[in-house]
Design a protein around this motif. Structure first.
Motif, PDB file in Angstrom:
ATOM      1  N   VAL A  18     105.621  86.149  29.140  1.00  0.00           N
ATOM      2  CA  VAL A  18     104.612  85.576  28.038  1.00  0.00           C
ATOM      3  C   VAL A  18     104.111  84.451  28.575  1.00  0.00           C
ATOM      4  CG1 VAL A  18     104.348  85.101  25.739  1.00  0.00           C
ATOM      5  CG2 VAL A  18     106.089  86.886  26.283  1.00  0.00           C
ATOM      6  N   ILE A  33      95.813  80.131  24.232  1.00  0.00           N
ATOM      7  CA  ILE A  33      95.885  81.618  23.536  1.00  0.00           C
ATOM      8  C   ILE A  33      97.211  82.157  24.465  1.00  0.00           C
ATOM      9  CG2 ILE A  33      94.066  82.427  25.162  1.00  0.00           C
ATOM     10  CD1 ILE A  33      93.790  84.600  23.090  1.00  0.00           C
ATOM     11  N   THR A  34      98.185  82.878  23.569  1.00  0.00           N
ATOM     12  CA  THR A  34      99.210  83.399  24.291  1.00  0.00           C
ATOM     13  C   THR A  34      98.695  84.610  24.924  1.00  0.00           C
ATOM     14  OG1 THR A  34     100.687  82.591  22.451  1.00  0.00           O
ATOM     15  CG2 THR A  34     101.643  84.593  23.556  1.00  0.00           C
ATOM     16  N   SER A  51      93.434  89.213  30.673  1.00  0.00           N
ATOM     17  CA  SER A  51      91.973  89.699  29.778  1.00  0.00           C
ATOM     18  C   SER A  51      92.201  88.920  28.486  1.00  0.00           C
ATOM     19  CB  SER A  51      92.111  91.266  29.609  1.00  0.00           C
ATOM     20  OG  SER A  51      93.454  91.557  29.022  1.00  0.00           O
ATOM     21  N   ALA A  53      90.577  89.163  24.491  1.00  0.00           N
ATOM     22  CA  ALA A  53      89.681  89.999  23.735  1.00  0.00           C
ATOM     23  C   ALA A  53      88.382  89.197  23.515  1.00  0.00           C
ATOM     24  CB  ALA A  53      90.458  89.893  22.163  1.00  0.00           C
ATOM     25  N   HIS A  55      86.374  89.161  20.907  1.00  0.00           N
ATOM     26  CA  HIS A  55      86.082  88.575  19.733  1.00  0.00           C
ATOM     27  C   HIS A  55      87.283  87.513  19.139  1.00  0.00           C
ATOM     28  CE1 HIS A  55      82.533  90.689  19.359  1.00  0.00           C
ATOM     29  NE2 HIS A  55      83.237  91.830  19.392  1.00  0.00           N
ATOM     30  N   SER A  56      88.157  87.086  20.260  1.00  0.00           N
ATOM     31  CA  SER A  56      89.190  86.061  19.729  1.00  0.00           C
ATOM     32  C   SER A  56      88.604  84.754  19.724  1.00  0.00           C
ATOM     33  CB  SER A  56      90.042  86.039  21.141  1.00  0.00           C
ATOM     34  OG  SER A  56      90.904  84.784  20.918  1.00  0.00           O
ATOM     35  N   ARG A  57      89.168  84.052  18.781  1.00  0.00           N
ATOM     36  CA  ARG A  57      88.590  82.586  18.518  1.00  0.00           C
ATOM     37  C   ARG A  57      88.727  82.021  19.786  1.00  0.00           C
ATOM     38  NH1 ARG A  57      93.220  80.558  20.115  1.00  0.00           N
ATOM     39  NH2 ARG A  57      95.429  81.470  19.404  1.00  0.00           N
ATOM     40  N   PHE A  84     100.495  79.786  19.756  1.00  0.00           N
ATOM     41  CA  PHE A  84      99.160  79.852  20.330  1.00  0.00           C
ATOM     42  C   PHE A  84      98.744  81.455  20.018  1.00  0.00           C
ATOM     43  CE2 PHE A  84     100.604  76.092  22.449  1.00  0.00           C
ATOM     44  CZ  PHE A  84      99.198  75.439  22.482  1.00  0.00           C
ATOM     45  N   ALA A  85      99.503  82.109  19.130  1.00  0.00           N
ATOM     46  CA  ALA A  85      99.295  83.538  18.949  1.00  0.00           C
ATOM     47  C   ALA A  85      98.399  83.548  17.472  1.00  0.00           C
ATOM     48  CB  ALA A  85     100.271  84.682  19.008  1.00  0.00           C
ATOM     49  N   THR A  87      95.841  83.000  14.569  1.00  0.00           N
ATOM     50  CA  THR A  87      94.284  83.215  14.343  1.00  0.00           C
ATOM     51  C   THR A  87      93.576  81.875  14.131  1.00  0.00           C
ATOM     52  OG1 THR A  87      94.594  85.323  13.454  1.00  0.00           O
ATOM     53  CG2 THR A  87      92.595  84.348  12.903  1.00  0.00           C
ATOM     54  N   HIS A 127      87.684  93.745  25.870  1.00  0.00           N
ATOM     55  CA  HIS A 127      88.398  92.502  26.397  1.00  0.00           C
ATOM     56  C   HIS A 127      87.336  92.089  27.592  1.00  0.00           C
ATOM     57  CE1 HIS A 127      91.813  93.353  23.962  1.00  0.00           C
ATOM     58  NE2 HIS A 127      92.515  92.150  24.758  1.00  0.00           N
ATOM     59  N   TYR A 153     110.123  89.815  20.944  1.00  0.00           N
ATOM     60  CA  TYR A 153     110.399  89.033  21.857  1.00  0.00           C
ATOM     61  C   TYR A 153     111.899  89.513  22.372  1.00  0.00           C
ATOM     62  CZ  TYR A 153     106.222  86.254  20.626  1.00  0.00           C
ATOM     63  OH  TYR A 153     105.166  85.771  20.273  1.00  0.00           O
TER      64      TYR A 153
HETATM   65  C1  FMN Z   1     103.059  88.496  23.164  1.00  0.00           C
HETATM   66  C2  FMN Z   1     101.602  88.503  22.914  1.00  0.00           C
HETATM   67  C3  FMN Z   1     100.821  88.547  24.012  1.00  0.00           C
HETATM   68  C4  FMN Z   1      99.396  88.817  23.848  1.00  0.00           C
HETATM   69  N1  FMN Z   1      98.574  88.985  24.838  1.00  0.00           N
HETATM   70  C5  FMN Z   1      97.058  88.694  24.741  1.00  0.00           C
HETATM   71  C6  FMN Z   1      96.173  88.890  25.709  1.00  0.00           C
HETATM   72  O1  FMN Z   1      96.600  89.346  27.018  1.00  0.00           O
HETATM   73  N2  FMN Z   1      94.849  88.927  25.710  1.00  0.00           N
HETATM   74  C7  FMN Z   1      94.444  88.494  24.193  1.00  0.00           C
HETATM   75  O2  FMN Z   1      93.213  88.160  24.156  1.00  0.00           O
HETATM   76  N3  FMN Z   1      95.164  88.457  23.103  1.00  0.00           N
HETATM   77  C8  FMN Z   1      96.562  88.349  23.301  1.00  0.00           C
HETATM   78  N4  FMN Z   1      97.357  88.193  22.333  1.00  0.00           N
HETATM   79  C9  FMN Z   1      96.870  87.745  20.985  1.00  0.00           C
HETATM   80  C10 FMN Z   1      96.453  86.618  20.859  1.00  0.00           C
HETATM   81  O3  FMN Z   1      97.544  85.484  21.477  1.00  0.00           O
HETATM   82  C11 FMN Z   1      96.176  85.726  19.497  1.00  0.00           C
HETATM   83  O4  FMN Z   1      97.165  86.407  18.746  1.00  0.00           O
HETATM   84  C12 FMN Z   1      95.020  86.336  19.181  1.00  0.00           C
HETATM   85  O5  FMN Z   1      93.913  85.996  20.211  1.00  0.00           O
HETATM   86  C13 FMN Z   1      94.597  85.633  17.689  1.00  0.00           C
HETATM   87  O6  FMN Z   1      93.379  85.244  17.548  1.00  0.00           O
HETATM   88  P1  FMN Z   1      92.089  85.851  17.027  1.00  0.00           P
HETATM   89  O7  FMN Z   1      92.714  86.435  15.643  1.00  0.00           O
HETATM   90  O8  FMN Z   1      91.076  84.987  17.222  1.00  0.00           O
HETATM   91  O9  FMN Z   1      92.058  87.215  17.808  1.00  0.00           O
HETATM   92  C14 FMN Z   1      98.796  88.259  22.521  1.00  0.00           C
HETATM   93  C15 FMN Z   1      99.755  88.059  21.659  1.00  0.00           C
HETATM   94  C16 FMN Z   1     101.042  88.057  21.636  1.00  0.00           C
HETATM   95  C17 FMN Z   1     101.884  87.658  20.758  1.00  0.00           C
END
Ligand code: FMN
Length: 157
Positions: A18, A33-34, A51, A53, A55-57, A84-85, A87, A127, A153
Motif C-alpha cells: 500500500v 490518495i491511497t 492508476s 479512478a 472521478h476520484s476527488r 488518504f482513502a 472521500t 481509471h 490490511y
Molecule cells: C488499499 C487501498 C488501495 C486503493 N488503491 C487505489 C488505486 O490504486 N487507485 C485509486 O484511484 N483509488 C484507490 N483506492 C481508493 C482511494 O484511496 C480512495 O478511497 C478514493 O479515491 C476515495 O475518494 P473518492 O470517493 O473521491 O473516489 C484505494 C483504497 C485503498 C484502501
C-alpha cells in the motif's frame, strides 16, 4: 454469487503493498490518495505506473501537475492509509511530513519514497493510467510492510 462479486473476489486474492501518492499542484494545496496499483515498469529508464479512478476527488490534482511522490507504507501506518482513502480531501495539517526539495510532501515513517515526473497518461476504462519516471528515491525505515489482501490490511509475519 454475481459475476461482478466473483470478479472482485478473484482480484482480491492478489496481495499488494500500500502506498500514498502525494502531490502539491500549482494552487499549493497538498493532496494525497491511497493506492495499491503502484508497480515498477522499467529499470532503464526508471519507470513506474499506477492508476487513479477517473472521478476520484484527487484526479484533477494529479492530472494538473507532472510531479508527485510515492510514500510506501509500513505495517504500523494503517491509519495513514485510511486517512488518504477517505472521500473528503485529506488534510495534511495534523500529519508528520516534510516537503522535499522538489516540493513534494513526504510522509514520515515510510519504508521508501520515490519522487517522479509524469511521462505518460493513458485511458484505462474507469481509471487513468499514469506512467512516470523516477527522479529520486530514498530508503526509509527497515520495518514490516502494510499488505492489502482480500479487502483487509494484513501483515507479512
Ligand atoms: C488499499 C487501498 C488501495 C486503493 N488503491 C487505489 C488505486 O490504486 N487507485 C485509486 O484511484 N483509488 C484507490 N483506492 C481508493 C482511494 O484511496 C480512495 O478511497 C478514493 O479515491 C476515495 O475518494 P473518492 O470517493 O473521491 O473516489 C484505494 C483504497 C485503498 C484502501
Amino acid at each position: 454469487m454475481s459475476d461482478q462479486r466473483n470478479y472482485r473476489d478473484c482480484l482480491s486474492r492478489f496481495a499488494t503493498g500500500v502506498s500514498v501518492m502525494t502531490c502539491r499542484p500549482e494552487n499549493g494545496v497538498a493532496t494525497g490518495i491511497t493506492v495499491n496499483s503502484f508497480a515498477s515498469v522499467s529499470l532503464e529508464p526508471r519507470l513506474i505506473l499506477w492508476s487513479i479512478a477517473r472521478h476520484s476527488r484527487s484526479t484533477e490534482a494529479f492530472l494538473n501537475t507532472d510531479g508527485f511522490a510515492i510514500n510506501v507504507l509500513a505495517r504500523d501506518q494503517e491509519a495513514l492509509s485510511a486517512h488518504f482513502a477517505q472521500t473528503e480531501r485529506p488534510e495534511f495539517a495534523d500529519l508528520e511530513y516534510r516537503t522535499s526539495d522538489r516540493g513534494h510532501p513526504l510522509l514520515d515513517g515510510c519504508l521508501a519514497w520515490f519522487e517522479c515526473t509524469r511521462r505518460g497518461l493513458h485511458e484505462g476504462g474507469d481509471h487513468h493510467i499514469i506512467i512516470a519516471e523516477v527522479d529520486h528515491h530514498e530508503l526509509g525505515r527497515d520495518a514490516s510492510p502494510l499488505i492489502y489482501y482480500r479487502s483487509a490490511y494484513r501483515s507479512l509475519d
